[in-house]
Design an enzyme around this catalytic site. Structure first.
Site, PDB file in Angstrom:
ATOM      1  N   ASP A   1       0.813  -1.210   0.000  1.00 48.28           N
ATOM      2  CA  ASP A   1       0.000   0.000   0.000  1.00 48.28           C
ATOM      3  C   ASP A   1       0.848   1.261   0.000  1.00 48.28           C
ATOM      4  OD1 ASP A   1      -2.409  -1.267  -0.079  1.00 48.28           O
ATOM      5  OD2 ASP A   1      -2.901  -1.019   2.032  1.00 48.28           O
TER       6      ASP A   1
ATOM      7  N   LYS B   1      -3.804   3.203  -2.433  1.00 53.14           N
ATOM      8  CA  LYS B   1      -5.041   3.957  -2.591  1.00 53.14           C
ATOM      9  C   LYS B   1      -4.928   5.203  -1.725  1.00 53.14           C
ATOM     10  CE  LYS B   1      -9.006   1.812  -2.748  1.00 53.14           C
ATOM     11  NZ  LYS B   1      -9.360   1.992  -4.159  1.00 53.14           N
TER      12      LYS B   1
ATOM     13  N   MET C   1      -7.768   9.630   8.641  1.00 51.22           N
ATOM     14  CA  MET C   1      -8.135  10.175   7.328  1.00 51.22           C
ATOM     15  C   MET C   1      -9.165  11.302   7.450  1.00 51.22           C
ATOM     16  SD  MET C   1      -8.314   6.492   5.347  1.00 51.22           S
ATOM     17  CE  MET C   1      -9.255   5.718   6.687  1.00 51.22           C
TER      18      MET C   1
END
Length: 283
Positions: free
Chosen positions: A50, A71, A186
Site C-alpha cells: 500500500d 489507494k 483520514m
C-alpha cells in the site's frame, strides 16, 4: 536499509505457494514491523503493498516482485475490486503472496474485505496484525490514547467512507457523548465538517486536539490545537495527509511525554499537565 534483519531462532510458519498473508507493516518506522511480517518478507514471491508502507521495508525482500497497489484519497488509485482479484490471481498461479498494508490490516485498511474475497475464492490466508497509526503514531507524538486520569474509553473513527465523504452513518452526537477521547483516521479533508459536528454535539471549543502527520517517520510533524481552532490551525500550518487526529484531554500529556523532544535535549514543558497536584505514582 538493504540487509534483511535476521530472525531469532523460532519455529516460524511457512508461507506456502498459493497462500496470501495479509500483514500490517505498522505506521512507518521499520522498527515497528513485527517478526511475523519480517518472516513473511523473507519468503514471499510477490509483495503487494500500500501507499503508506515505508518502502525501505521492501528492501528486506529482494527476492520478491514488488507490486504497488496504493489507494490515496483524491488521487488516481487502483480499484479495490481489482486489487482483491489480483491477489486471487497471484495465489492461483502458485505464488507466495504477501499483502503488505500500512498500520494494521483490520483497522480502516480494507483487510477484512480482501481476506473475505480470498476465502470466497478458495485461497487460504493468514492474518498478521500490525501496529495501528491511531495507537503507535500517537505514542510517537507523546500522546497516550488511554490515561486513567483522562479516559476509560477511546473511539476510533474514519474521516471518510467509500464515497470519499464524511461517513453519513456516524452518529456524532452519540460518539461525542460516549467517548472521552476520539482518534480520527483520514480526517484532514473533512476537518471542517468533523469539528463542526463535534462542536454541535456539545464538545467544548477549548478541548485539546492534536494532528500527527507522517507518524513515526523522519517527516513526522505534530500540531497541538483545540477543537475550536483546529481547522484554521491546520490550514495555517500547511500540513498534509497522512494524518491522525486526536481529540481529548490526553493530548495534554504530550507536554510531559514528548519523548522525542526529550531525546533532543529539551526539557518537559509541564510535569503535571493535567493539574493533578501530586506525583504520577500516587494512586
Amino acid at each position: 536499509m538493504t540487509d534483511s534483519p535476521a530472525l531469532p531462532a523460532h519455529d516460524w510458519p511457512e508461507l506456502k505457494p498459493g497462500w496470501v498473508w495479509l500483514c500490517g507493516a505498522g505506521p512507518g518506522d521499520p522498527g515497528l514491523v513485527t517478526l511475523h511480517t519480517l518472516n513473511a518478507l523473507k519468503q514471499a514471491d510477490v509483495i503487494v503493498y500500500d501507499a503508506l508502507v515505508e518502502t525501505g521495508i521492501l528492501s528486506w525482500a529482494p527476492q520478491a516482485e514488488h507490486v504497488y497497489a496504493g489507494k490515496r484519497g483524491g488521487k488516481p488509485s487502483a480499484k479495490q475490486r481489482d486489487i482483491s482479484l489480483h491477489l486471487v490471481e497471484l495465489a492461483r498461479a502458485g505464488k507466495r503472496v504477501l499483502r503488505l498494508k500500512g498500520g494494521d490490516p483490520f483497522v480502516f485498511g480494507r483487510g477484512g474485505e480482501e481476506a473475505q474475497t480470498l476465502i470466497q475464492h478458495g485461497v487460504p490466508v493468514r492474518i498478521i496484525p500490525g501496529i495501528s497509526a491511531g495507537i503507535g503514531g500517537l505514542a510517537y507524538a507523546g500522546i497516550p490514547v488511554t490515561h486513567r486520569d483522562v479516559n476509560q474509553s477511546v473511539t476510533f473513527v474514519t474521516g471518510h467512507d467509500q464515497s470519499g465523504e464524511t461517513p453519513s452513518s456516524l452518529d456524532w452526537q452519540a460518539i461525542s457523548k460516549g467517548s472521552q477521547v476520539l482518534v480520527i483516521y483520514m480526517g484532514m479533508k473533512h476537518i471542517a465538517r468533523i469539528t463542526g459536528a463535534l462542536l454541535d454535539a456539545g464538545r467544548p471549543a477549548s478541548e485539546p486536539c492534536a494532528v500527527v502527520t507522517s507518524a513515526t517517520t523522519a517527516a513526522q510533524t505534530v500540531l497541538e490545537s483545540t477543537l475550536g481552532t483546529m481547522e484554521a490551525d491546520i490550514a495555517a500550518s500547511g500540513m498534509e495527509p497522512p494524518a491522525i487526529i486526536c481529540v481529548g484531554r490526553s493530548v495534554l500529556m504530550r507536554q510531559v511525554l514528548d519523548w522525542q523532544a526529550l531525546e533532543a535535549g529539551e526539557t518537559p514543558r509541564n510535569l503535571d499537565p493535567l493539574g493533578r497536584g501530586k506525583p504520577a505514582e500516587s494512586a
